[in-house]
Design an enzyme around this catalytic site. Structure first.
Site, PDB file in Angstrom:
ATOM      1  N   GLY A   1       0.908  -1.312  -0.081  1.00 58.83           N
ATOM      2  CA  GLY A   1      -0.214  -0.134   0.005  1.00 58.83           C
ATOM      3  C   GLY A   1       0.829   1.198  -0.062  1.00 58.83           C
ATOM      4  O   GLY A   1       2.030   1.160  -0.122  1.00 58.83           O
TER       5      GLY A   1
ATOM      6  N   THR B   1      -6.396  -3.586  -1.707  1.00 56.48           N
ATOM      7  CA  THR B   1      -6.188  -1.950  -2.183  1.00 56.48           C
ATOM      8  C   THR B   1      -4.927  -1.628  -2.664  1.00 56.48           C
ATOM      9  O   THR B   1      -4.801  -0.509  -2.917  1.00 56.48           O
ATOM     10  CB  THR B   1      -6.770  -1.298  -1.181  1.00 56.48           C
TER      11      THR B   1
ATOM     12  N   LYS C   1     -12.826  -6.768   9.409  1.00 56.38           N
ATOM     13  CA  LYS C   1     -12.215  -8.007   9.837  1.00 56.38           C
ATOM     14  C   LYS C   1     -10.680  -7.754   9.968  1.00 56.38           C
ATOM     15  O   LYS C   1     -10.012  -8.149  11.128  1.00 56.38           O
ATOM     16  CB  LYS C   1     -12.215  -9.221   8.928  1.00 56.38           C
TER      17      LYS C   1
ATOM     18  N   LYS D   1       3.337 -11.821  20.342  1.00 54.68           N
ATOM     19  CA  LYS D   1       3.471 -12.594  21.644  1.00 54.68           C
ATOM     20  C   LYS D   1       4.345 -13.868  21.323  1.00 54.68           C
ATOM     21  O   LYS D   1       5.393 -14.067  22.065  1.00 54.68           O
ATOM     22  CB  LYS D   1       2.175 -12.962  22.002  1.00 54.68           C
TER      23      LYS D   1
ATOM     24  N   ALA E   1      -1.231   0.593  12.992  1.00 50.80           N
ATOM     25  CA  ALA E   1      -1.647   2.017  12.611  1.00 50.80           C
ATOM     26  C   ALA E   1      -3.262   2.358  12.888  1.00 50.80           C
ATOM     27  O   ALA E   1      -3.826   1.716  12.361  1.00 50.80           O
ATOM     28  CB  ALA E   1      -1.493   1.981  10.864  1.00 50.80           C
TER      29      ALA E   1
ATOM     30  N   TYR F   1     -14.822   1.674   9.419  1.00 49.73           N
ATOM     31  CA  TYR F   1     -13.540   1.979   9.523  1.00 49.73           C
ATOM     32  C   TYR F   1     -13.159   2.400  10.809  1.00 49.73           C
ATOM     33  O   TYR F   1     -12.014   1.853  11.776  1.00 49.73           O
ATOM     34  CB  TYR F   1     -12.939   2.884   8.481  1.00 49.73           C
TER      35      TYR F   1
ATOM     36  N   ARG G   1      -9.765  10.102  -2.000  1.00 56.80           N
ATOM     37  CA  ARG G   1      -9.333  11.058  -1.019  1.00 56.80           C
ATOM     38  C   ARG G   1      -9.308  12.439  -1.770  1.00 56.80           C
ATOM     39  O   ARG G   1      -8.997  12.477  -2.905  1.00 56.80           O
ATOM     40  CB  ARG G   1      -8.040  10.716  -0.420  1.00 56.80           C
TER      41      ARG G   1
END
Ligand code: NAD
Length: 311
Positions: free
Chosen positions: A11, A36, A92, A106, A115, A146, A187
């Protein structure tokens, strides 16, 4: 050599993080399901022995052989047109995906940075937004998929920190721009720049009085790098506090591209935040970080990328 796993590697932000960690001498494992993202963003890394890539959906169990020192979880659709198209995958990856990566951290005794986003503040009633503000989010509105995924991500990350003693970091990212943004991701910046370069009308939503604060990608990456290496587990805003209305921003791009495109107005999408500006006091104090690039310097570098991409 330290080994870092970066999810969302193909991305916009993930690919810049891969570049930075390679440049710092890390072994980088990129992971992405390309929902994406675009492999072209990391194509130049495939020839390097310091880089490996896994084509994998992190909402499913994540296995990576060998040691891992750090994980940066950046996989998630990030632009409204993406997460409105794939709302369930968005929920998800923020929930199941984050759980899988916390489990991996872990098991590997790795430090993990997730993020998060200024969207956790929703349509904020506090201005500028500092990390102690809890936000104003509509959980069942279109953006809820989101915003709430990211709020859950923060909650489960803190739970792993307090319950399991995992080393965790949370970055709240404000609007960021730069090369490798998808031209059609909806955007403001990619939309305005592509429209201006193609000579099409520049579409501003509402009356354009809503504000945003845009950070150049290299500044963001520096802030994230410093946060990862810090010992601070609470959320930190990373963004550029220079605020601008969307109408002024469209005019700035009109001037920069020297276009004949006109600005036109379209209805405001539901729950569109009216204002956004990070309070970066915490980042300054803890990370000794603040943005170095002005918006106009960043825009010039981004314009070059868009001009080439549209050739
Ligand atoms: P992007 O869409 O360019 O990158 C996201 C990447 O994640 C893509 O390559 C996509 O294919 C991948 N991905 C999505 N779901 C996945 C899954 N289930 N498994 C594996 N890979 C998956 O978006 P971006 O702008 O680079 O955003 C990256 C991260 O930063 C996201 O978590 C986003 O929420 C966060 N963020 C970005 C901004 C911004 O201004 N760009 C602002 C706030 C937060």
């Amino acid at each position: 050599m330290k080994r870092v796993l970066i999810t969302g590697a193909a991305g916009f932000l993930g690919s810049h993080l891969c570049d930075r960690f390679i440049a710092e001498g890390y072994q980088v494992v990129g992971m992405d399901n390309l929902i994406t993202g675009n492999l072209a963003n990391i194509e130049h890394l495939f020839k390097l022995k310091e880089f490996e890539f896994y084509h994998h959906d992190v909402s499913k169990f994540v296995h990576v052989p060998g040691n891992i020192d750090y994980i940066l979880h950046f996989a998630s659709p990030a632009s409204p047109i993406d997460y409105l198209k794939i709302p369930i995958q968005t929920l998800k990856v923020g929930s199941l995906g984050t759980h899988n990566l916390l489990g991996l951290a872990k098991a590997k005794k790795a430090r993990i940075l997730v993020a998060s986003t200024s969207e956790v503040y929703g349509d904020p009633l506090v201005h500028p937004q500092n990390e102690d503000y809890w936000g104003n989010v509509n959980p069942i509105g279109p953006r809820g998929v989101y915003d709430e995924a990211k709020r859950f991500q923060e909650a489960i990350t803190m739970a792993y920190h307090t319950y399991h003693g995992l080393e965790t970091r949370i970055v709240r990212i404000f609007n960021t721009f730069g090369p490798r943004m998808r031209l059609d991701d909806g955007r403001a910046l990619p939309a305005f720049m592509s429209q201006a370069l193609k000579g099409e009308d520049i579409t501003v939503f509402g009356d354009g009085s809503q504000t945003r604060s845009f950070c150049y990608v290299d500044d963001l990456v520096e802030g994230i790098y410093r946060l990862l290496l810090s010992d601070y587990a609470f959320p930190v805003n990373v963004g550029n506090p220079e605020e601008i209305t969307l109408l002024e921003f469209a005019e700035e791009i009109q001037k920069l591209t020297n276009t004949s495109s006109k600005i036109v107005f379209e209805p405001l999408p539901k729950d569109d935040p009216k204002q956004r500006k990070p309070d970066i006091t915490r980042a300054k104090e803890i990370l000794n970080w603040e943005p170095r690039f002005t918006r106009s310097e960043g825009l010039k570098k981004t314009l070059e990328y868009f001009q080439n991409a549209l050739k």
